[in-house]
Design a protein around this motif. Sequence first.
Motif, short mmCIF file in Angstrom:
data_model
loop_
_atom_site.label_atom_id
_atom_site.label_comp_id
_atom_site.label_asym_id
_atom_site.label_seq_id
_atom_site.Cartn_x
_atom_site.Cartn_y
_atom_site.Cartn_z
N ILE A 78 -33.34 -23.42 60.84
CA ILE A 78 -32.32 -24.30 60.55
C ILE A 78 -31.48 -24.13 58.51
O ILE A 78 -30.35 -24.97 59.66
CB ILE A 78 -33.72 -25.46 60.69
N TYR A 79 -31.95 -23.69 58.01
CA TYR A 79 -31.71 -24.04 56.86
C TYR A 79 -30.38 -23.07 56.86
O TYR A 79 -28.89 -23.55 56.44
CB TYR A 79 -32.26 -23.86 55.65
N GLU A 80 -30.33 -22.06 57.52
CA GLU A 80 -28.95 -21.03 57.99
C GLU A 80 -28.51 -21.23 58.99
O GLU A 80 -27.43 -20.60 58.60
CB GLU A 80 -29.17 -19.88 57.64
N GLY A 81 -28.38 -22.70 59.23
CA GLY A 81 -27.46 -22.72 60.39
C GLY A 81 -27.62 -21.81 61.85
O GLY A 81 -26.27 -21.52 62.25
N TYR A 82 -28.59 -21.30 61.88
CA TYR A 82 -28.81 -20.22 63.18
C TYR A 82 -28.53 -20.55 64.47
O TYR A 82 -29.86 -22.18 64.53
CB TYR A 82 -30.34 -19.55 62.81
#
Length: 169
Positions: A78-82
């Motif tokens: 979620i944080y890395e925009g995967y």
Amino acid sequence: MNIPNKYYIAYGSNLNHKQMSQRCPDALFVGKGYLKGCELVFRGNDQNAVATIESKENSRVPVGVWKISQHDERYLDIYEGYPRLYRKEFVPIESHQGKVNAMVYIMNDGYELALPSKIYFDTICQGYVDCELDMSYLREVVSKLEKMQIDRDKEFEQDYPMGYRDLRE
């Protein structure tokens, strides 16, 4: 608590131990090292770019190695925009178990080189301190980007000596 069972390589803000403890409560910092054949760059919007790594012969990037749980990996996704912003790749690393694969996030194509925000840069700096990495490497990367930005600004001024105004306004 979920059991950390996957190696994860951090090279940017996830080097920061405080940030990782909040984001990935099961994560365990297991050591530091280098990712060979890569260089650290920042890509994205000007003054708001984020870290990624790219292939470059005869280069190496200082990294921190974490052991994460599946739960942690979902938070990182979620944080890395995967998978929109970053993709996952696996690279071999040496560990006390011998050679193992470690996950690393790498930015997808289509983003320009740019400078990070001060807050983001400071977060990474703290990560370099936390992981006992060579801060001069990080400062050199940003210094190159600052020089590139100055050159880009000079080029713009030469091309548009009267400035630029969007005619659609």
